[in-house]
Motif scaffolding. Structure first.
Motif, PDB file in Angstrom:
ATOM      1  N   TYR A 122       0.853  -1.186   0.000  1.00 41.56           N
ATOM      2  CA  TYR A 122       0.000   0.000   0.000  1.00 41.56           C
ATOM      3  C   TYR A 122       0.893   1.243   0.000  1.00 41.56           C
ATOM      4  CZ  TYR A 122      -4.087  -2.885   0.984  1.00 41.56           C
ATOM      5  OH  TYR A 122      -5.106  -3.803   0.896  1.00 41.56           O
ATOM      6  N   PRO A 123       0.393   2.387  -0.455  1.00 38.37           N
ATOM      7  CA  PRO A 123       1.219   3.599  -0.531  1.00 38.37           C
ATOM      8  C   PRO A 123       1.886   3.974   0.790  1.00 38.37           C
ATOM      9  CG  PRO A 123      -0.798   3.919  -1.756  1.00 38.37           C
ATOM     10  CD  PRO A 123      -0.944   2.595  -1.064  1.00 38.37           C
ATOM     11  N   TYR A 124       1.204   3.767   1.933  1.00 42.48           N
ATOM     12  CA  TYR A 124       1.787   4.168   3.207  1.00 42.48           C
ATOM     13  C   TYR A 124       2.993   3.307   3.585  1.00 42.48           C
ATOM     14  CZ  TYR A 124      -0.549   0.200   5.518  1.00 42.48           C
ATOM     15  OH  TYR A 124      -0.958  -1.052   5.904  1.00 42.48           O
ATOM     16  N   GLU A 125       3.201   2.191   2.895  1.00 44.38           N
ATOM     17  CA  GLU A 125       4.332   1.312   3.186  1.00 44.38           C
ATOM     18  C   GLU A 125       5.588   1.683   2.390  1.00 44.38           C
ATOM     19  OE1 GLU A 125       2.994  -3.044   3.995  1.00 44.38           O
ATOM     20  OE2 GLU A 125       1.726  -2.309   2.347  1.00 44.38           O
ATOM     21  N   VAL A 126       5.464   2.599   1.438  1.00 45.26           N
ATOM     22  CA  VAL A 126       6.584   2.968   0.570  1.00 45.26           C
ATOM     23  C   VAL A 126       7.107   4.344   0.964  1.00 45.26           C
ATOM     24  CG1 VAL A 126       7.333   3.376  -1.813  1.00 45.26           C
ATOM     25  CG2 VAL A 126       5.642   1.589  -1.324  1.00 45.26           C
ATOM     26  N   ARG A 127       8.384   4.409   1.285  1.00 45.55           N
ATOM     27  CA  ARG A 127       8.988   5.677   1.676  1.00 45.55           C
ATOM     28  C   ARG A 127       9.310   6.524   0.450  1.00 45.55           C
ATOM     29  NH1 ARG A 127      13.439   3.420   6.079  1.00 45.55           N
ATOM     30  NH2 ARG A 127      11.951   2.953   7.763  1.00 45.55           N
ATOM     31  N   SER A 128       9.225   7.825   0.625  1.00 49.65           N
ATOM     32  CA  SER A 128       9.571   8.747  -0.459  1.00 49.65           C
ATOM     33  C   SER A 128      11.087   8.809  -0.617  1.00 49.65           C
ATOM     34  CB  SER A 128       9.017  10.138  -0.161  1.00 49.65           C
ATOM     35  OG  SER A 128       9.522  11.072  -1.095  1.00 49.65           O
ATOM     36  N   GLU A 129      11.524   8.884  -1.858  1.00 51.84           N
ATOM     37  CA  GLU A 129      12.967   8.936  -2.131  1.00 51.84           C
ATOM     38  C   GLU A 129      13.547  10.326  -1.865  1.00 51.84           C
ATOM     39  OE1 GLU A 129      10.974  10.415  -5.789  1.00 51.84           O
ATOM     40  OE2 GLU A 129      10.605   8.817  -4.333  1.00 51.84           O
ATOM     41  N   LYS A 130      12.699  11.338  -1.770  1.00 52.69           N
ATOM     42  CA  LYS A 130      13.195  12.720  -1.672  1.00 52.69           C
ATOM     43  C   LYS A 130      14.047  12.952  -0.440  1.00 52.69           C
ATOM     44  CE  LYS A 130       9.469  14.779  -4.387  1.00 52.69           C
ATOM     45  NZ  LYS A 130       8.348  15.742  -4.414  1.00 52.69           N
ATOM     46  N   GLU A 131      13.641  12.377   0.700  1.00 50.79           N
ATOM     47  CA  GLU A 131      14.401  12.600   1.930  1.00 50.79           C
ATOM     48  C   GLU A 131      15.781  11.964   1.869  1.00 50.79           C
ATOM     49  OE1 GLU A 131      12.907  10.264   5.374  1.00 50.79           O
ATOM     50  OE2 GLU A 131      11.300   9.652   4.006  1.00 50.79           O
ATOM     51  N   TYR A 132      15.994  11.041   0.930  1.00 54.06           N
ATOM     52  CA  TYR A 132      17.290  10.380   0.787  1.00 54.06           C
ATOM     53  C   TYR A 132      18.133  11.017  -0.329  1.00 54.06           C
ATOM     54  CZ  TYR A 132      14.861   6.848   3.519  1.00 54.06           C
ATOM     55  OH  TYR A 132      14.135   6.202   4.491  1.00 54.06           O
ATOM     56  N   PHE A 133      17.472  11.522  -1.370  1.00 55.05           N
ATOM     57  CA  PHE A 133      18.187  12.002  -2.552  1.00 55.05           C
ATOM     58  C   PHE A 133      18.439  13.508  -2.559  1.00 55.05           C
ATOM     59  CE2 PHE A 133      16.337   8.268  -5.236  1.00 55.05           C
ATOM     60  CZ  PHE A 133      17.136   7.382  -4.521  1.00 55.05           C
ATOM     61  N   ASP A 134      17.837  14.235  -1.635  1.00 52.34           N
ATOM     62  CA  ASP A 134      17.939  15.701  -1.659  1.00 52.34           C
ATOM     63  C   ASP A 134      19.378  16.200  -1.532  1.00 52.34           C
ATOM     64  OD1 ASP A 134      15.328  16.156  -2.142  1.00 52.34           O
ATOM     65  OD2 ASP A 134      14.762  16.695  -0.090  1.00 52.34           O
ATOM     66  N   ASP A 135      20.218  15.456  -0.833  1.00 53.47           N
ATOM     67  CA  ASP A 135      21.587  15.919  -0.589  1.00 53.47           C
ATOM     68  C   ASP A 135      22.585  15.448  -1.648  1.00 53.47           C
ATOM     69  OD1 ASP A 135      20.798  17.238   1.698  1.00 53.47           O
ATOM     70  OD2 ASP A 135      21.169  15.506   3.004  1.00 53.47           O
ATOM     71  N   ILE A 136      22.113  14.736  -2.666  1.00 48.89           N
ATOM     72  CA  ILE A 136      23.012  14.288  -3.731  1.00 48.89           C
ATOM     73  C   ILE A 136      23.424  15.495  -4.579  1.00 48.89           C
ATOM     74  CG2 ILE A 136      23.240  12.844  -5.796  1.00 48.89           C
ATOM     75  CD1 ILE A 136      21.303  10.878  -4.563  1.00 48.89           C
ATOM     76  N   GLN A 137      24.718  15.660  -4.761  1.00 51.58           N
ATOM     77  CA  GLN A 137      25.224  16.832  -5.483  1.00 51.58           C
ATOM     78  C   GLN A 137      24.930  16.732  -6.978  1.00 51.58           C
ATOM     79  OE1 GLN A 137      29.380  17.359  -4.638  1.00 51.58           O
ATOM     80  NE2 GLN A 137      29.100  17.252  -2.418  1.00 51.58           N
ATOM     81  N   ASP A 138      24.652  17.864  -7.577  1.00 52.30           N
ATOM     82  CA  ASP A 138      24.414  17.953  -9.017  1.00 52.30           C
ATOM     83  C   ASP A 138      25.759  18.229  -9.691  1.00 52.30           C
ATOM     84  OD1 ASP A 138      23.358  18.147 -11.506  1.00 52.30           O
ATOM     85  OD2 ASP A 138      22.486  20.145 -11.242  1.00 52.30           O
ATOM     86  N   VAL A 139      26.401  17.173 -10.195  1.00 55.88           N
ATOM     87  CA  VAL A 139      27.742  17.324 -10.769  1.00 55.88           C
ATOM     88  C   VAL A 139      27.681  17.348 -12.293  1.00 55.88           C
ATOM     89  CG1 VAL A 139      28.828  16.208  -8.791  1.00 55.88           C
ATOM     90  CG2 VAL A 139      28.127  14.830 -10.737  1.00 55.88           C
ATOM     91  N   LYS A 140      28.673  17.983 -12.883  1.00 53.41           N
ATOM     92  CA  LYS A 140      28.780  18.051 -14.341  1.00 53.41           C
ATOM     93  C   LYS A 140      29.731  16.961 -14.831  1.00 53.41           C
ATOM     94  CE  LYS A 140      26.238  21.786 -14.683  1.00 53.41           C
ATOM     95  NZ  LYS A 140      24.908  21.737 -15.338  1.00 53.41           N
TER      96      LYS A 140
END
Length: 320
Positions: A169-187
């Protein structure tokens, strides 16, 4: 021993109904497992249910479920109260809708099952439902009640049968945003990506699960066989380290060169040589037990090694 069905009932698409049985598609029974034992006596360890404060043993009749709301504060819920709200199994998987398989996020997948006709009747209705799903190139979404809980199940054709996958069910799946927000945007440069693509191309191939080996399981089997045969255990050599990667571009170039050197060794007569297939059932590699008893110490006289590994009989296990 024939596998045991987890659930039996009916599969229904509108007015088309057929009796079906649900079997787990995966099993952990072939994996090596351990019991906890007393080092001094060799006897199995058993656990007692005790009161956390008094230390007194509590009988099953005096144990109820409690929902923790605060430190040392619980809301007591009795078996009768749980039975009152338990969903009554209709013993029917009702197909509610059809969706593209690509719409189902992999994070929602829990466990696969095989759904097969139950008995000699209803095979024609089963085939109609199966081929309807196949012809539409979609997945059928239904609901099934297992152990008093209602689960979403996705049905899709698999050869001559149907595979059903339980979904979260949706409540069992964690959002990826709280884990991926700190990933650096590299070129990344074009050269880096091109080198990485070449490495991927060198390692590309068809997915063949049988060529993968569970190295830890193999090591466990080897350990048990050596101890059973009284073979001394050698100390493990320290693992080799590749060192720190200082320059990403250099690392990519070295990786590509390594892949090019390794590539010719994996080909025979111009064709790619497949890795050795894993033996079906890791547990069959275990040596047969000699004599009686379950002592942990190695036997004084090493038992004769069997000409062929004897496979332990697989037992069906009821999955959740």
């Amino acid at each position: 021993m024939a596998p045991r069905a987890n659930w039996k009932g009916f599969l229904r698409l509108s007015l088309v109904t057929c009796p079906v049985a649900l079997y787990p598609a995966t099993s952990d029974t072939e994996k090596v497992s351990f019991n906890q034992i007393n080092r001094k006596t060799g006897h199995r360890i058993k656990y007692l249910k005790v009161d956390a404060e008094t230390g007194d043993e509590v009988t099953s009749d005096d144990i109820v479920k409690g929902y923790k709301v605060d430190t040392d504060t619980y809301i007591e819920v009795t078996k009768d109260e749980l039975d009152e709200i338990a969903l009554e199994s209709t013993h029917t998987i009702e197909i509610d809708e059809f969706v593209p398989k690509t719409d189902i996020d992999n994070r929602y997948l829990i466990r696969p099952y095989y759904l097969v006709p139950d008995g000699k009747v209803g095979h024609d209705a089963y085939a109609v439902i199966r081929e309807t799903i196949r012809s539409m190139n979609k997945v059928a979404i239904g609901r099934v009640v297992l152990t008093n809980r209602e689960h979403i199940i996705a049905l899709e054709p698999l050869d001559s049968g149907l595979m059903g996958t339980l979904l979260r069910y949706p409540y069992e799946v964690r959002s990826e945003k709280e884990y991926f927000d700190d990933i650096q945007d590299v070129k990344l440069t074009k050269d880096m990506l091109e080198l990485a693509k070449h490495i991927v191309e060198k390692k590309s191939g068809a997915f063949e699960p049988e060529v993968f080996e569970d190295h830890y399981e193999t090591a466990l089997i080897d350990l048990i066989n050596k101890k059973r045969s009284g073979v001394p255990l050698a100390a493990k050599a320290a693992p080799k380290t590749g060192g720190n990667v200082i320059n990403l571009m250099d690392a990519l170039k070295k990786s590509l060169a390594t892949e090019k050197e390794a590539a010719p060794a994996t080909k025979v007569d111009g064709k790619a040589k497949k890795p050795k297939k894993r033996v079906e059932g890791q547990r069959e590699m275990l040596l047969p037990i000699a004599g009686k008893g379950g002592k942990t110490a190695a036997a004084k006289e090493a038992p004769k090694k069997a000409d062929k590994p004897v496979r332990a009989p697989a037992r069906g296990r009821k999955a959740g």
